[in-house]
Scaffold this motif. Structure first.
Motif, PDB file in Angstrom:
ATOM      1  N   ALA A  94       0.841  -1.192   0.000  1.00 26.74           N
ATOM      2  CA  ALA A  94       0.000   0.000   0.000  1.00 26.74           C
ATOM      3  C   ALA A  94       0.884   1.253   0.000  1.00 26.74           C
ATOM      4  O   ALA A  94       1.671   1.475   0.912  1.00 26.74           O
ATOM      5  N   ARG A  95       0.744   2.042  -1.043  1.00 27.06           N
ATOM      6  CA  ARG A  95       1.590   3.225  -1.210  1.00 27.06           C
ATOM      7  C   ARG A  95       1.400   4.231  -0.083  1.00 27.06           C
ATOM      8  O   ARG A  95       2.353   4.797   0.422  1.00 27.06           O
ATOM      9  N   THR A  96       0.161   4.458   0.319  1.00 28.78           N
ATOM     10  CA  THR A  96      -0.100   5.443   1.373  1.00 28.78           C
ATOM     11  C   THR A  96       0.503   4.997   2.706  1.00 28.78           C
ATOM     12  O   THR A  96       0.971   5.832   3.488  1.00 28.78           O
ATOM     13  N   LEU A  97       0.509   3.707   2.962  1.00 28.84           N
ATOM     14  CA  LEU A  97       1.112   3.188   4.180  1.00 28.84           C
ATOM     15  C   LEU A  97       2.623   3.394   4.161  1.00 28.84           C
ATOM     16  O   LEU A  97       3.214   3.796   5.169  1.00 28.84           O
ATOM     17  N   ARG A  98       3.246   3.129   3.028  1.00 31.22           N
ATOM     18  CA  ARG A  98       4.694   3.366   2.910  1.00 31.22           C
ATOM     19  C   ARG A  98       5.009   4.847   3.057  1.00 31.22           C
ATOM     20  O   ARG A  98       5.973   5.225   3.723  1.00 31.22           O
ATOM     21  N   GLN A  99       4.193   5.685   2.444  1.00 28.93           N
ATOM     22  CA  GLN A  99       4.413   7.129   2.505  1.00 28.93           C
ATOM     23  C   GLN A  99       4.322   7.625   3.948  1.00 28.93           C
ATOM     24  O   GLN A  99       5.207   8.347   4.420  1.00 28.93           O
ATOM     25  N   THR A 100       3.289   7.238   4.636  1.00 32.54           N
ATOM     26  CA  THR A 100       3.105   7.653   6.025  1.00 32.54           C
ATOM     27  C   THR A 100       4.194   7.083   6.918  1.00 32.54           C
ATOM     28  O   THR A 100       4.695   7.770   7.822  1.00 32.54           O
ATOM     29  N   SER A 101       4.596   5.844   6.672  1.00 33.31           N
ATOM     30  CA  SER A 101       5.657   5.230   7.462  1.00 33.31           C
ATOM     31  C   SER A 101       6.984   5.947   7.267  1.00 33.31           C
ATOM     32  O   SER A 101       7.739   6.132   8.232  1.00 33.31           O
ATOM     33  N   LEU A 102       7.271   6.351   6.049  1.00 26.47           N
ATOM     34  CA  LEU A 102       8.516   7.080   5.787  1.00 26.47           C
ATOM     35  C   LEU A 102       8.517   8.445   6.467  1.00 26.47           C
ATOM     36  O   LEU A 102       9.538   8.871   7.019  1.00 26.47           O
ATOM     37  N   GLU A 103       7.379   9.116   6.432  1.00 21.58           N
ATOM     38  CA  GLU A 103       7.295  10.413   7.104  1.00 21.58           C
ATOM     39  C   GLU A 103       7.453  10.254   8.609  1.00 21.58           C
ATOM     40  O   GLU A 103       8.173  11.025   9.251  1.00 21.58           O
ATOM     41  N   ALA A 104       6.825   9.231   9.183  1.00 20.86           N
ATOM     42  CA  ALA A 104       6.940   8.985  10.621  1.00 20.86           C
ATOM     43  C   ALA A 104       8.360   8.565  10.989  1.00 20.86           C
ATOM     44  O   ALA A 104       8.904   8.992  12.012  1.00 20.86           O
TER      45      ALA A 104
END
Length: 87
Positions: free
Chosen positions: A9-19
């Protein structure tokens, strides 16, 4: 948190990278002597640097830069895994 980076899931990866970037920046200095952990993190982040998704690549590189600022001794792992993908 590294497990979320492998999800499709792209949004999960994106949010995880930001966190991850925030955690490394703000709490990284309290984790001293964990060069192996930071090297492993850089290896995981290098898998996300691809030219098909530039936004995820940007976030992965930003987290990598934060990691290198916190633990410069983990820089040896950048050359074989991350540097070829960036260049």
């Amino acid at each position: 948190m590294a497990g979320f980076l492998k999800m499709s899931a792209r949004t999960l990866r994106q949010t995880s990278l930001e966190a991850l970037d925030v955690v490394v920046t703000h709490h990284g200095p309290t984790i001293v002597g964990e060069t192996a952990m930071y090297s492993s993190l850089l290896s995981e982040l290098s898998d996300l640097v691809v030219d098909t998704d530039l936004h995820i690549s940007h976030l992965a590189l930003r987290a990598s830069i934060s990691t290198l600022k916190i633990c410069p001794s983990s820089g040896a792992s950048v050359e074989p895994c991350l540097l070829p993908k960036v260049l």
